[in-house]
Design an enzyme around this catalytic site. Structure first.
Site: not given
Ligand code: PMT
Length: 402
Positions: A209, A325
């Site tokens: 990613n 997160f």
């Protein structure tokens, strides 16, 4: 990369104690402070600039006309410094500074800087006690220069008395006090995961990613600057390593999990900023798969789910604050609340990554989601956001340990 990180310029002069400056560099780095070195010609007789270059990963200047990247080098060094420390400092350099003589790069930089000047003398006892040296030190004190008195003891020259370079811890603590780096995380062990993971499809392709590591690196660096011992487990990124942090490089989610499990014991705070790939190819090929050879292996890649590192660490034995997160594109806070519960975290920092936001960017806007509710943190650069996240984390840690 951290704008708030302080820089100490360490001046090394020609003294037998010059080798101790290497330990001073390391001590500053461990406290999250960037160390740069400038040396006199005489100092290079005792320690080579290469040693300091290797330790600081910065150019080391000796001559006024070395020109390592700057047209007016003494001015750029002087401006860069938040504090200049000369350790060890000889009687000769003290005398020059007292008289404003600047005939080399170190003394020129010391005269040009507006940063606080700290001097740690080291010399023979008779030289130290000599009226001329004492008078020169007095002149410098009156100009606001800080002195760290030498210790008494057996000196390299064979004499006994005052003249040994002060204890390294004492020198560094005195400088940090002057720098006013808040050490509110001193004594804490922090584990940070950052960057992407790469999951191999074959020998040349992977699933990954766009995480740059900037958010996680900023958190690691900020924690180190606040006095924590920091282990950073990083996926493949191309940003510079933060100073004062122990970096462990990994590639896959499985490797990130194993490195985290090895380090979690004794950890007080875990912050998972890494964008871990949720799935990996079940059987990565040990050759480059062909797209047109009729095997269609590339068209149908079987995936298996990766372990959840955050959830695994949250279930490990021991009391610690667990921060995750959440990268969301819609219902940001709602999904973050779900992750808070399912991963058993104390804090989820939720960010909206829709429309290419956050990944790779210097800035971020987040919501701090806890069991008590959520707080919005307006957009700011990741360096400052790191401190906001750590402030919240510390308050949760204190509550949990109370
Ligand atoms: O690196 P930057 O370019 O600065 O970008 C920052 C960031 C977008 C990567 C960062 O702000 C961020 O949002 N990180 C978390 C990305 C993510 O994977 O979010 P998630 O919602 O899929 O995962 C939730 C939490 O579980 C995260 O703390 C993640 O590290 C963790 N996780 C997820 C999957 C997994 N297998 N193991 C995990 O530990």
């Amino acid at each position: 990369m951290c704008a708030r990180q302080k820089t100490v310029l360490i001046g090394v002069t020609g003294c037998i104690a010059a080798y101790k400056s290497c330990e001073i560099v390391r001590a500053f780095q461990k406290r999250g402070v960037r160390a740069k070195v400038v040396m006199t010609e005489h100092a290079t007789e005792f320690v080579g600039p290469t040693t300091f270059r290797a330790l600081t990963r910065e150019p080391v200047a000796v001559g006024l006309f070395d020109e390592p990247g700057s047209p007016i080098h003494h001015i750029s060094l002087a401006q860069e410094a938040d504090l200049m420390l000369i350790a060890p400092c000889t009687a000769n350099v003290i005398a020059k500074l007292a008289q404003g003589i600047c005939d080399d790069l170190l003394t020129t930089t010391a005269l040009a800087t507006k940063a606080p000047l700290v001097i740690a003398p080291a010399m023979n006892v008779n030289m130290y006690e000599h009226a001329a040296t004492q008078r020169n030190m007095q002149i410098l004190r009156e100009r606001g220069c800080h002195f760290i008195e030498p210790d008494e003891g057996f000196l390299a020259c064979g004499d006994t008395g005052k003249g040994r370079l002060a204890d390294i811890g004492e020198i560094v603590d005195a400088c940090l006090e002057i720098l006013e780096v808040e050490q509110d995380m001193a004594g804490l062990n922090v584990l940070v995961t950052a960057g992407p993971t790469q999951e191999p499809i074959d020998t040349v392709r992977c699933i990954t990613n766009h995480s740059s590591g900037k958010m996680g690196y900023a958190i690691a660096e900020a924690a180190a600057a606040r006095g924590a011992q920091v282990h950073l487990i990083s996926g493949p990124v191309s940003i510079p390593e933060p100073q004062g942090v122990q970096v462990h490089r990994v590639t896959t989610a499985q490797q990130m999990l194993e490195a985290s499990q090895e380090l979690v014991d004794g950890c007080d705070i875990v912050v998972c900023t890494a964008a871990v790939c949720d799935f990996r190819p079940a059987a990565p090929a040990s050759r480059k798969l062909k797209k047109g050879d009729g095997t269609s292996e590339l068209e149908h890649i079987e995936l298996v789910q990766n372990p959840d590192i955050l959830a695994t660490l949250a279930s490990c034995e021991g009391r610690r604050a667990i921060v995750g997160f959440a990268a969301e594109t819609d219902d940001v806070v709602e999904y973050a609340k779900g992750k808070l519960a399912s991963k058993r975290a104390d804090l989820i920092v939720a960010n909206d990554v829709s429309e290419g936001k956050v990944f790779g960017s210097e800035r971020n806007e987040v919501w701090l989601v806890t069991a008590e509710g959520e707080e919005h943190v307006p957009e700011m650069d990741k360096v400052h956001l790191a401190d906001v996240v750590l402030d919240k984390t510390l308050s949760l840690y204190d509550l949990k340990m109370a």
